[in-house]
Design a protein around this motif. Structure first.
Motif, PDB file in Angstrom:
ATOM      1  N   GLN A  17       0.850  -1.193   0.000  1.00 25.15           N
ATOM      2  CA  GLN A  17       0.000   0.000   0.000  1.00 25.15           C
ATOM      3  C   GLN A  17       0.882   1.238   0.000  1.00 25.15           C
ATOM      4  O   GLN A  17       2.057   1.176   0.391  1.00 25.15           O
ATOM      5  CB  GLN A  17      -0.882   0.036   1.262  1.00 25.15           C
ATOM      6  CG  GLN A  17      -1.731  -1.178   1.493  1.00 25.15           C
ATOM      7  CD  GLN A  17      -2.931  -1.255   0.579  1.00 25.15           C
ATOM      8  OE1 GLN A  17      -3.326  -0.257  -0.045  1.00 25.15           O
ATOM      9  NE2 GLN A  17      -3.555  -2.417   0.504  1.00 25.15           N
ATOM     10  N   ASP A  59     -10.319  -6.916  -1.897  1.00 24.82           N
ATOM     11  CA  ASP A  59     -10.116  -7.260  -0.487  1.00 24.82           C
ATOM     12  C   ASP A  59      -8.912  -6.510   0.087  1.00 24.82           C
ATOM     13  O   ASP A  59      -8.158  -7.035   0.908  1.00 24.82           O
ATOM     14  CB  ASP A  59      -9.924  -8.768  -0.317  1.00 24.82           C
ATOM     15  CG  ASP A  59     -11.194  -9.561  -0.604  1.00 24.82           C
ATOM     16  OD1 ASP A  59     -12.271  -8.946  -0.649  1.00 24.82           O
ATOM     17  OD2 ASP A  59     -11.093 -10.788  -0.787  1.00 24.82           O
ATOM     18  N   ILE A 102      -6.229  -5.608  -1.423  1.00 23.61           N
ATOM     19  CA  ILE A 102      -4.933  -6.047  -1.953  1.00 23.61           C
ATOM     20  C   ILE A 102      -4.849  -5.757  -3.445  1.00 23.61           C
ATOM     21  O   ILE A 102      -5.814  -5.956  -4.189  1.00 23.61           O
ATOM     22  CB  ILE A 102      -4.731  -7.561  -1.697  1.00 23.61           C
ATOM     23  CG1 ILE A 102      -4.766  -7.854  -0.200  1.00 23.61           C
ATOM     24  CG2 ILE A 102      -3.425  -8.052  -2.303  1.00 23.61           C
ATOM     25  CD1 ILE A 102      -4.781  -9.325   0.140  1.00 23.61           C
ATOM     26  N   TYR A 128     -12.177 -10.775   5.119  1.00 26.66           N
ATOM     27  CA  TYR A 128     -10.812 -10.715   4.614  1.00 26.66           C
ATOM     28  C   TYR A 128      -9.970  -9.874   5.554  1.00 26.66           C
ATOM     29  O   TYR A 128     -10.490  -9.037   6.298  1.00 26.66           O
ATOM     30  CB  TYR A 128     -10.769 -10.141   3.189  1.00 26.66           C
ATOM     31  CG  TYR A 128     -11.098  -8.666   3.079  1.00 26.66           C
ATOM     32  CD1 TYR A 128     -10.141  -7.685   3.347  1.00 26.66           C
ATOM     33  CD2 TYR A 128     -12.364  -8.248   2.688  1.00 26.66           C
ATOM     34  CE1 TYR A 128     -10.429  -6.332   3.246  1.00 26.66           C
ATOM     35  CE2 TYR A 128     -12.672  -6.896   2.576  1.00 26.66           C
ATOM     36  CZ  TYR A 128     -11.696  -5.951   2.853  1.00 26.66           C
ATOM     37  OH  TYR A 128     -11.994  -4.617   2.747  1.00 26.66           O
ATOM     38  N   TYR A 130      -6.103  -7.909   5.306  1.00 26.90           N
ATOM     39  CA  TYR A 130      -4.773  -7.557   4.797  1.00 26.90           C
ATOM     40  C   TYR A 130      -3.961  -7.062   5.985  1.00 26.90           C
ATOM     41  O   TYR A 130      -4.443  -6.278   6.802  1.00 26.90           O
ATOM     42  CB  TYR A 130      -4.876  -6.470   3.722  1.00 26.90           C
ATOM     43  CG  TYR A 130      -3.622  -5.641   3.547  1.00 26.90           C
ATOM     44  CD1 TYR A 130      -2.612  -6.058   2.684  1.00 26.90           C
ATOM     45  CD2 TYR A 130      -3.448  -4.449   4.259  1.00 26.90           C
ATOM     46  CE1 TYR A 130      -1.462  -5.299   2.536  1.00 26.90           C
ATOM     47  CE2 TYR A 130      -2.298  -3.691   4.113  1.00 26.90           C
ATOM     48  CZ  TYR A 130      -1.312  -4.125   3.248  1.00 26.90           C
ATOM     49  OH  TYR A 130      -0.172  -3.386   3.103  1.00 26.90           O
ATOM     50  N   GLU A 182       0.174  -5.810   7.094  1.00 24.54           N
ATOM     51  CA  GLU A 182       1.554  -5.543   6.700  1.00 24.54           C
ATOM     52  C   GLU A 182       2.156  -4.503   7.639  1.00 24.54           C
ATOM     53  O   GLU A 182       1.449  -3.594   8.099  1.00 24.54           O
ATOM     54  CB  GLU A 182       1.621  -5.042   5.254  1.00 24.54           C
ATOM     55  CG  GLU A 182       3.023  -4.881   4.711  1.00 24.54           C
ATOM     56  CD  GLU A 182       3.058  -4.503   3.240  1.00 24.54           C
ATOM     57  OE1 GLU A 182       4.169  -4.443   2.672  1.00 24.54           O
ATOM     58  OE2 GLU A 182       1.980  -4.250   2.653  1.00 24.54           O
ATOM     59  N   SER A 222      -9.651  -4.629   6.653  1.00 23.41           N
ATOM     60  CA  SER A 222     -10.530  -5.776   6.844  1.00 23.41           C
ATOM     61  C   SER A 222     -11.983  -5.327   6.796  1.00 23.41           C
ATOM     62  O   SER A 222     -12.295  -4.165   7.067  1.00 23.41           O
ATOM     63  CB  SER A 222     -10.241  -6.463   8.183  1.00 23.41           C
ATOM     64  OG  SER A 222     -11.127  -7.544   8.405  1.00 23.41           O
TER      65      SER A 222
END
Length: 245
Positions: free
Chosen positions: A30, A77, A79, A186, A188, A190, A211
């Motif tokens: 991102q 989602d 990503i 979902y 993600y 990071e 999410s």
């Protein structure tokens, strides 16, 4: 509250991770907060990391680090697809390579897009509003490096109200919320750069999530807001952390 909202997108993006090997360079998944401040600084004409005889932070960071920003990923989602790019570098930087040619391998984001919100509460945010609404820029904004032109569109001033649900559409920090893991959601996750360390200017990263699951606040104060125009649920961050009403 009022906020500037705009769509930030491009055909590709590359936000280089510093902890990589010599032969393959990875991107963060991102646009992170420091990179976004750099892009906004380019629009306003602020100096960057290469400024001579400066003290500590680059100009763009000193002036923009207190902006309250929310980032909504428009990826599938949360990503974006990634693709390995291989190309030749025959510039002077490659002169020590065999044949004077350096093979560069980078992983790029494909068709990234975000909705960016900036609360309008100080001179810097008002200046950004003026430049973006009037389609002005001093330096060209990029999604990472200058191979990746940034597109800014759908610019609008929107009303921000109090959020009344335990769902967040924007990126948020794991330290501020507990995500309730259920089926058919979902997530993600990071470790993205959040701010620059003052003495070394290295990235200080924090676990960042996207999410559609329910969250539980770790604070009793109101920290979830919504865009009255499209009902997206948002949290805002400055260098000091999450914005509390």
């Amino acid at each position: 509250m009022k906020a500037l909202r705009f769509r930030l997108s491009g055909k590709t993006g590359f936000f280089k991770q510093p902890d990589v090997n010599t032969y393959l360079y990875y991107t963060y998944g991102q646009i992170h907060r420091v990179a976004l401040l750099g892009l906004l600084g380019a629009i306003l004409g602020y100096k960057g990391y290469n400024e001579k005889d400066r003290e500590k932070y680059p100009e763009f960071y000193k002036k923009l680090k207190d902006l309250k920003i929310s980032i909504v990923s428009e990826g599938n989602d949360g990503i974006f697809d990634k693709k390995l790019q291989i190309f030749n570098n025959s510039t002077a930087f490659a002169s020590n390579e065999e044949g004077g040619n350096l093979i560069v391998k980078q992983v790029w984001l494909e068709n990234p897009s975000w909705l960016i919100y900036i609360l309008l509460e100080n001179d810097q945010s008002e200046m950004i509003k003026e430049y973006i609404l009037d389609k002005k820029t001093i330096f060209t904004p990029y999604l990472g490096t200058n191979d990746h032109m940034a597109n800014i569109s759908d610019c609008k001033i929107v009303d921000i109200g109090k959020g009344d649900e335990n769902i967040i559409d924007s990126l948020f920090l794991a330290e501020d919320f507990k995500l309730r893991l259920k089926s058919k959601i979902y997530k993600y996750e990071e470790n993205l750069p959040f701010f620059l360390e003052e003495d070394t200017e290295r990235y200080i990263r924090k676990k960042t999530l996207a999410s559609n699951g329910e969250v539980r606040k770790k604070s009793d104060k109101n920290v979830i807001f919504k865009d009255i125009d499209n009902n997206l649920k948002l949290v805002f961050y400055s260098e000091e952390g999450i914005y509390e009403a």
